[in-house]
Motif scaffolding. Structure first.
Motif, short mmCIF file in Angstrom:
data_model
loop_
_atom_site.label_atom_id
_atom_site.label_comp_id
_atom_site.label_asym_id
_atom_site.label_seq_id
_atom_site.Cartn_x
_atom_site.Cartn_y
_atom_site.Cartn_z
N TYR A 272 77.14 25.39 8.93
CA TYR A 272 75.55 25.81 8.69
C TYR A 272 75.16 26.78 9.85
O TYR A 272 74.45 27.78 9.78
CB TYR A 272 74.79 24.58 8.47
N TRP A 273 75.76 26.47 10.91
CA TRP A 273 75.52 27.03 12.30
C TRP A 273 75.68 28.84 11.93
O TRP A 273 74.72 29.50 12.37
CB TRP A 273 76.06 26.57 13.77
N GLU A 276 73.09 30.98 10.54
CA GLU A 276 71.94 31.41 11.24
C GLU A 276 72.36 32.15 12.33
O GLU A 276 71.48 33.20 12.82
CB GLU A 276 71.31 30.29 11.81
N TRP A 277 73.72 31.87 12.90
CA TRP A 277 73.79 32.62 14.19
C TRP A 277 74.60 33.86 13.80
O TRP A 277 74.45 34.90 14.86
CB TRP A 277 75.24 31.80 14.58
N ASP A 330 75.32 32.59 24.27
CA ASP A 330 76.56 31.64 23.73
C ASP A 330 77.73 32.17 24.17
O ASP A 330 78.48 31.43 24.44
CB ASP A 330 76.35 31.50 22.28
N PRO A 342 81.75 27.50 18.18
CA PRO A 342 81.20 26.55 19.11
C PRO A 342 82.08 25.55 19.42
O PRO A 342 83.30 25.60 18.85
CB PRO A 342 80.07 26.05 18.33
#
Ligand code: GLC
Length: 459
Positions: A272-273, A276-277, A330, A342
């Motif tokens: 999911y991240w 958006e990222w 990030d 991540p």
């Protein structure tokens, strides 16, 4: 704090990391931390020596690099057995050490047979070829690589990498932890880091091989493989918003030659991240690809080396730099730069790392920040004519090194904490800072370290 300006301090520390064998400089030790248990950090690691080698080449101290190449070539020919199993000849050691008894000095090497977790250092032989090419280009001494012993060394590595295996893919199949990330991190299979180094090594070997009958046969194989490898990575590892949209609407379980979803990637596997990222206009190469498996993590070394070796095409290279710029906090944060993004957490961390307490989220290999990546970021920035990004990274990092005593890695989402088990006075941190500085000041000196874009019509 030292009285010396930082550059001179780094040079002094780099100098004191040099190890001598029979009175000749042959490498650098991994760390000079007076407080930590040495373990194997008193050895010269092949991968750690790379930024040191490039610094020495830019400083015109070619002899150290030559000695390193000659001695490691000698180690490559050692027949080794692990529990009665004869290790295939051709690998380069992860690290080596100078030892002595009453009347002589000798070298001992670790091919992963002593290493924590008994990991295979596959990247060593790939980096070794890249260093050999850089040595020839920087020093003008092409005779070294042309010698029959070096040609044989190249053939042995190529035999390991290019011989037929149980494989349907031009990418190199490796076990987990076979590179800089030398602990279990879910990077077995066809990880990007290895593919980028493999590509760089094949391009280097292509330049270094002499066209004897054996050499010519390897050149033919390399030409075929380069083309297929380039195609595979550029087309199937690439991720951007368009590709995410495509995967998001993939149909599963397709059979046949011309299907859309060749690797059977299920849309639900998109984390999911990432939805958006991922910026609208940027992209990167995925960490790994296999059946129903796309590792969506961003791996810095693989992406930066893909730019440096031109495994990524010029548009992709620009887009990777765009991503780094847009997701600076990030990916770069307060210490260039994060080894992967991540981090894996919770149950995923347990499964991926085997509950490794060193690789907890946002530490070490699991989202930790590694100063050694600074030179690659600087080189990629220069190659893509995005120098400003390299300079920005340099500014962010440089003022911290002296106070923090040149740590091996940093922890935390923003890279502000010195790594909890980090060595101090880590040589590749020092060398990377020196190399990034030299490149920033003399960008034209980058030539021996990078690879030109080849004709894209070949793809
Ligand atoms: C750690 C790193 C590895 C490095 C070694 C020596 O094991 O993961 O990449 O070569 O330390 O610095």
């Amino acid at each position: 704090m030292s009285e010396l300006p930082i550059l001179q301090l780094a040079e002094k520390l780099h100098e004191s990391a040099i190890i001598y064998y029979q009175e000749r400089p042959v490498g650098t030790i991994a760390a000079q931390d007076p407080e930590a248990d040495a373990l194997n950090y008193d050895q010269c690691f092949v991968r750690d020596f790379v930024p040191s080698a490039f610094v020495f080449l830019l400083q015109k101290r070619h002899d150290i690099v030559k000695n390193f190449l000659v001695e490691t070539l000698g180690l490559q020919k050692q027949v080794r057995r692990v529990d009665g199993f004869e290790v295939p000849l051709g690998l380069m050691p992860a690290s080596f050490k100078v030892q002595s008894d009453a009347d002589r000095q000798y070298l001992t090497a670790d091919f992963g047979d002593h290493a924590i977790g008994r990991v295979t250092p596959i990247d060593s032989c790939l980096w070794w070829i890249i260093v050999l090419r850089a040595y020839g280009k920087a020093s003008g001494d092409t005779a070294l690589a042309e010698g029959s012993d070096f040609q044989e060394g190249l053939h042995l590595i190529l035999k390991l990498c290019l011989s037929p295996q149980f494989e349907m893919s031009p990418t190199l199949l490796v076990p987990d932890a076979a590179c800089m990330i030398d602990r279990r991190m879910g990077i077995d299979g066809h990880p990007l880091e290895i593919q980028a180094l493999f590509y760089g090594a094949l391009r280097s070997a292509r330049e270094l091989l002499t066209p004897t009958s054996e050499g010519a046969a390897w050149i033919r194989k390399i030409d075929e493989r380069l083309k297929a490898l380039r195609f595979r990575v550029r087309h199937y590892y690439w991720l951007d918003l368009d590709k995410l949209n495509e995967i998001h609407r993939y149909k599963g379980d397709q059979f046949g030659e011309s299907v859309m979803n060749k690797f059977n990637i299920y849309p639900d596997s998109i984390p999911y991240w990432l939805t958006e990222w991922m910026p609208d206009w940027a992209g990167y190469l995925a960490g790994n690809l296999g059946p129903s498996r796309m590792d969506f993590r961003f791996f810095a070394l693989g992406n930066l080396m893909a730019i440096i070796t031109s495994l990524a095409d010029s548009t992709q290279s620009q887009q990777i730099m765009d991503l780094i710029e847009l997701q600076w906090d990030d990916l770069v944060g307060r210490m260039p730069m994060k080894i992967c993004f991540p981090a894996v957490e919770g149950l995923e961390w347990r499964i991926t790392t085997g509950s490794d307490p060193k690789n907890t989220p946002w530490s070490y290999h699991n989202g930790g920040s590694w100063p050694v990546l600074l030179w690659m970021l600087m080189a990629a920035a220069i190659k893509t004519k995005r120098q400003k990004l390299g300079e920005q990274a340099w500014m962010t990092a440089s003022y911290r090194f002296e106070e923090d005593e040149w740590p091996e890695y940093y922890d935390g989402k923003n890279g502000r904490l010195v790594g909890k088990s980090s060595r101090k006075y880590q040589t590749w941190t020092i060398a990377s800072f020196l190399l990034a500085t030299l490149l920033q000041d003399n960008p034209e000196q980058i030539a021996p370290l990078i690879f030109d874009e080849e004709d894209s019509s070949e793809v």
